[in-house]
Scaffold this active site. Sequence first.
Site, PDB file in Angstrom:
ATOM      1  N   HIS A   1      -1.697  -0.189  -9.512  1.00 30.39           N
ATOM      2  CA  HIS A   1      -2.288  -1.063  -8.486  1.00 30.39           C
ATOM      3  C   HIS A   1      -2.951  -2.250  -9.184  1.00 30.39           C
ATOM      4  CE1 HIS A   1      -3.973  -1.055  -4.129  1.00 30.39           C
ATOM      5  NE2 HIS A   1      -3.712  -2.288  -4.543  1.00 30.39           N
TER       6      HIS A   1
ATOM      7  N   ARG B   1       0.855  -1.192   0.000  1.00 32.10           N
ATOM      8  CA  ARG B   1       0.000   0.000   0.000  1.00 32.10           C
ATOM      9  C   ARG B   1       0.890   1.240   0.000  1.00 32.10           C
ATOM     10  NH1 ARG B   1      -3.173  -3.183  -1.247  1.00 32.10           N
ATOM     11  NH2 ARG B   1      -5.309  -3.546  -0.492  1.00 32.10           N
TER      12      ARG B   1
ATOM     13  N   GLU C   1      -4.160   7.295  -3.340  1.00 35.83           N
ATOM     14  CA  GLU C   1      -5.217   6.316  -3.571  1.00 35.83           C
ATOM     15  C   GLU C   1      -6.194   6.389  -2.400  1.00 35.83           C
ATOM     16  OE1 GLU C   1      -4.220   2.331  -5.022  1.00 35.83           O
ATOM     17  OE2 GLU C   1      -2.116   2.905  -4.964  1.00 35.83           O
TER      18      GLU C   1
END
Length: 345
Positions: free
Chosen positions: A308, A255, A284
Amino acid sequence: MYRIFVSQPIPEPALEYMREHAEVEVFRWQHREMTVPEVEDAVKRADYLYCMHTIPVTRSVVEANPNLLGYGVAGTRGDIHDLEAVEEAGIPWLVAEHPTPPENPEDWDDNGWGLNPRATADLLVTHVLSAAYRFVESDRYCRERRFFQEMTMDLMGLGCTGKTVALYGFGKVARQAAKRFKALDMRVLYTKRTRLSPEEEVAYGVEWVADPDDLFREADFVCLLTNAEPQNLKMVTARHFSLMKPTAYFFNVARGRLVDQDALIAALQAGTIAGAGLDVFTSEPPKVIEPYVPEEFVSMPNVSLTPHNGGATYRSRGAQCMAIAEAIVSDIKRREAESAQVATA
């Protein structure tokens, strides 16, 4: 006919399955997420909203159609779903059923639990290979120059054989990645809160490092694979990049918010590290609704970028999308059965 709105293009088998039971409308664009106003507009003409992972379900979305029959999701997320507003409206979450993972990760089968971790591991290895052999830079070199000197010194790379790769975290993706890195004749270091058993370390061909700082010091390729837990936010800082070799590369397929992104950009711009491979970014959800790639990364030739997209294989993404479709169709079938019972009563 029931109406299902799908928040982005998805593999055709899931769409075909839903079309057997409902009218299906799909958001047309593939290069960006839906905005909140677009989601609000979509639910007004739908009975079900098929949500991919980061589609926001805000209070305004709920209020746009409080009579919606359900939100189809892979799982609920408090950071992008207003769970309280949905509960107040009494709209059900239609959550995809996921197979229970076997206790032994080696028993994951290709029909369920193991697909996404394997695909993400493959993408991570691709980023590492790209850096080791400067693949992205070589592609640009050929496209821009159109000629070359055979065996040019312009694009010399580290290679993989005999180099050290560090896995910061050792969960589902890391276990798959470790096997692939060993096949490339690399030394594989790892750290996690609970050390593996000696038998597991031998099976995966990995070496335990107690202090995470040593991963950054020793590795030629550092791979971040920890969970996105609150205590891990910005866990990788400028100090960690200062520990790395100037020839080393940093990779993140976990992440974006686990890394101090400004510190990473500064380290790359200053030449503190040689480059990076990124599948995730700070920009994000939940920080922003509409994800984007920072311009600083786009301008750097020594950084490989993917959107992603770790599970982007037809088998992996197809299985995930079909599970959401099945959750929605199951609710439609239930409603149809209830209506039939009332009609015959």
